[in-house]
Structures are given as C-alpha cells and as structure tokens.
Design a protein around this motif. Structure first.
Motif, PDB file in Angstrom:
ATOM      1  N   VAL A 143       7.169  -9.904  -2.438  1.00  0.00           N
ATOM      2  CA  VAL A 143       5.985 -10.394  -3.150  1.00  0.00           C
ATOM      3  C   VAL A 143       4.693 -10.193  -2.362  1.00  0.00           C
ATOM      4  O   VAL A 143       3.727  -9.636  -2.868  1.00  0.00           O
ATOM      5  CB  VAL A 143       6.153 -11.887  -3.514  1.00  0.00           C
ATOM      6  N   LYS A 144       4.657 -10.603  -1.097  1.00  0.00           N
ATOM      7  CA  LYS A 144       3.387 -10.587  -0.352  1.00  0.00           C
ATOM      8  C   LYS A 144       2.995  -9.184   0.104  1.00  0.00           C
ATOM      9  O   LYS A 144       1.980  -8.638  -0.320  1.00  0.00           O
ATOM     10  CB  LYS A 144       3.484 -11.527   0.847  1.00  0.00           C
TER      11      LYS A 144
ATOM     12  N   LEU B  94       0.320  -6.311  -1.615  1.00  0.00           N
ATOM     13  CA  LEU B  94      -0.765  -5.679  -0.870  1.00  0.00           C
ATOM     14  C   LEU B  94      -0.634  -4.158  -0.940  1.00  0.00           C
ATOM     15  O   LEU B  94      -1.623  -3.447  -1.152  1.00  0.00           O
ATOM     16  CB  LEU B  94      -0.749  -6.151   0.587  1.00  0.00           C
ATOM     17  N   ALA B  95       0.588  -3.649  -0.781  1.00  0.00           N
ATOM     18  CA  ALA B  95       0.825  -2.197  -0.862  1.00  0.00           C
ATOM     19  C   ALA B  95       0.466  -1.676  -2.247  1.00  0.00           C
ATOM     20  O   ALA B  95      -0.142  -0.606  -2.386  1.00  0.00           O
ATOM     21  CB  ALA B  95       2.281  -1.880  -0.531  1.00  0.00           C
ATOM     22  N   GLY B  96       0.851  -2.414  -3.286  1.00  0.00           N
ATOM     23  CA  GLY B  96       0.511  -2.014  -4.649  1.00  0.00           C
ATOM     24  C   GLY B  96      -0.990  -1.985  -4.864  1.00  0.00           C
ATOM     25  O   GLY B  96      -1.523  -1.059  -5.483  1.00  0.00           O
TER      26      GLY B  96
ATOM     27  N   ALA C  99       2.812  -2.333  10.293  1.00  0.00           N
ATOM     28  CA  ALA C  99       1.525  -2.824  10.787  1.00  0.00           C
ATOM     29  C   ALA C  99       1.425  -4.344  10.661  1.00  0.00           C
ATOM     30  O   ALA C  99       0.949  -5.024  11.585  1.00  0.00           O
ATOM     31  CB  ALA C  99       0.383  -2.156  10.022  1.00  0.00           C
ATOM     32  N   LEU C 100       1.880  -4.891   9.547  1.00  0.00           N
ATOM     33  CA  LEU C 100       1.845  -6.340   9.351  1.00  0.00           C
ATOM     34  C   LEU C 100       2.760  -7.056  10.337  1.00  0.00           C
ATOM     35  O   LEU C 100       2.432  -8.139  10.840  1.00  0.00           O
ATOM     36  CB  LEU C 100       2.263  -6.686   7.917  1.00  0.00           C
TER      37      LEU C 100
ATOM     38  N   GLY D  97       3.417 -10.546  13.006  1.00  0.00           N
ATOM     39  CA  GLY D  97       4.813 -10.981  13.070  1.00  0.00           C
ATOM     40  C   GLY D  97       5.397 -11.232  11.695  1.00  0.00           C
ATOM     41  O   GLY D  97       6.333 -12.023  11.531  1.00  0.00           O
ATOM     42  N   TYR D  98       4.857 -10.548  10.680  1.00  0.00           N
ATOM     43  CA  TYR D  98       5.274 -10.789   9.301  1.00  0.00           C
ATOM     44  C   TYR D  98       6.706 -10.348   9.048  1.00  0.00           C
ATOM     45  O   TYR D  98       7.149  -9.288   9.505  1.00  0.00           O
ATOM     46  CB  TYR D  98       4.346 -10.049   8.336  1.00  0.00           C
TER      47      TYR D  98
END
Length: 199
Positions: A80-81, A85-87, A161-162, A167-168
């Motif tokens: 979801v998160k 963002l990628a979308g 990168a995230l 630390g995602y």
C-alpha cells in the motif's frame, strides 16, 4: 502481510537482490532506472491515441498512458505505502514526459531519448560488469527474467531507497526474509558454477 503468486513481493525482491548485491551497483541502478522509464514514456507519447477522449493539456490516452496504468496498477497491488508512491511517480513520469515530448516534437525527442537510454543502460551494464561480485555465477537480471526486470525494476530501486533512507519494510520481517532467500540463491549459483568448472 506477505502475498503469494504474482504479488509475492518478497520473492520478486529476492530475485532483484540476488542480481544487485553490490552497493555501488545498487546506487547506479537508483540513478538510472527511473530515467529509463521516463524517457521511454517520452517516446511513447508519439504513439496514436487508444481511445477518443479529451484530456487536459498535452496528455494523450495512448500506449504511454496504458503502460503507466499497468505499471501503477500493478505496483499498488504489491504494498500500500511504497507501491502507492511508485504508482504516483509513474503517473508523474507520464505527465511530465508528455509535456517534454510535446515541447521537443518527435524530430528532437527521439534523439534525446536515444542518448539518454544509451547512457543509462551503459551505466547499468558497467554496474554489473565492474562492481557486481556475483557476476561470474549468475546472469544479469534483464537476461534472467526479462518481464520481471522491466516491470519490477522501478519499484525495486524505490523500495531499496526507502529502506536505506528510512528503514522501511512493507511488513515486519520482510528484509530478513529477502536476505535469507538472496543468500540461498547466491550459494546455489556459486555451487552450480563450481560444479561446471570441475566437470
């Protein structure tokens, strides 16, 4: 929560991680993967409209639009998160790419795209050929799984990168699971390579 099948993000990311294990190579891909997508969308601007609807400004519902919808839609189904963002980044690339293409016109746009694509792809192949330590025991991700390399590449570098910056994790234990799969894949490739050399 982990997903299975086509939406098994852990499996997809482990495939990517096994082919992108060196920090320099990973950084090179972070620099070049999204520009490859962007310039490709610039070129797709010049494809004919797929439906006869009116969109604002220089936007055209063509193959660039379809390509963006497929990418963004697939990413959103993964996580979801980060995937949202990628979308969103895919949509931004399409909108801005359409604007750039409209300004440049085809006669100049294809030349700009060609130079950018050659530069970015050369950088990525150098990343693998010079820095990737497992090169001798595996193939480039592009050659190993063409669809996965093209479809998942932009999302992988964003997720990387995230993870490095914040630390995602898509869910708890994600990176531990990925690392275990990557280590297993690399060991299997190295063992297979040793067997071939000893034959």
């Amino acid at each position: 929560m982990a997903k299975i099948g086509l939406f098994d993000l852990e499996k997809h990311f482990a495939f990517y991680g096994a082919h992108h294990n060196n920090p320099v190579n990973i950084f090179i891909h972070m620099l070049f993967v999204w520009p490859i997508l962007f310039t490709f969308l610039v070129l797709l601007y010049f494809t004919p409209p797929l439906v006869n609807i009116s969109l604002p400004s220089s936007l055209i519902p063509n193959y660039g639009f379809l390509f963006t919808v497929i990418y963004a839609g697939f990413y959103v189904c993964l996580d979801v998160k980060a995937s949202s963002l990628a979308g969103l980044l895919c949509v931004i690339c399409w909108v801005s790419g359409s604007f750039v293409a409209h300004q440049l016109r085809f006669s100049l746009a294809w030349k700009v795209v060609l130079v950018a694509q050659l530069f970015c792809w050369t950088g990525q192949f150098i990343g693998h050929g010079v820095f990737e330590v497992i090169l001798s025991s595996t193939y480039f991700a592009l050659l190993d799984n063409l669809l996965e390399a093209f479809l998942m590449g932009p999302f992988f570098v964003l997720l990387e990168a995230l993870q490095l910056a914040f630390g995602y994790e898509p869910y708890p234990g994600f990176h531990a699971g990925v690392k275990a799969k990557v280590d297993t894949d690399i060991k299997e490739w190295k063992d297979e390579n040793k067997k071939k050399k000893n034959m």
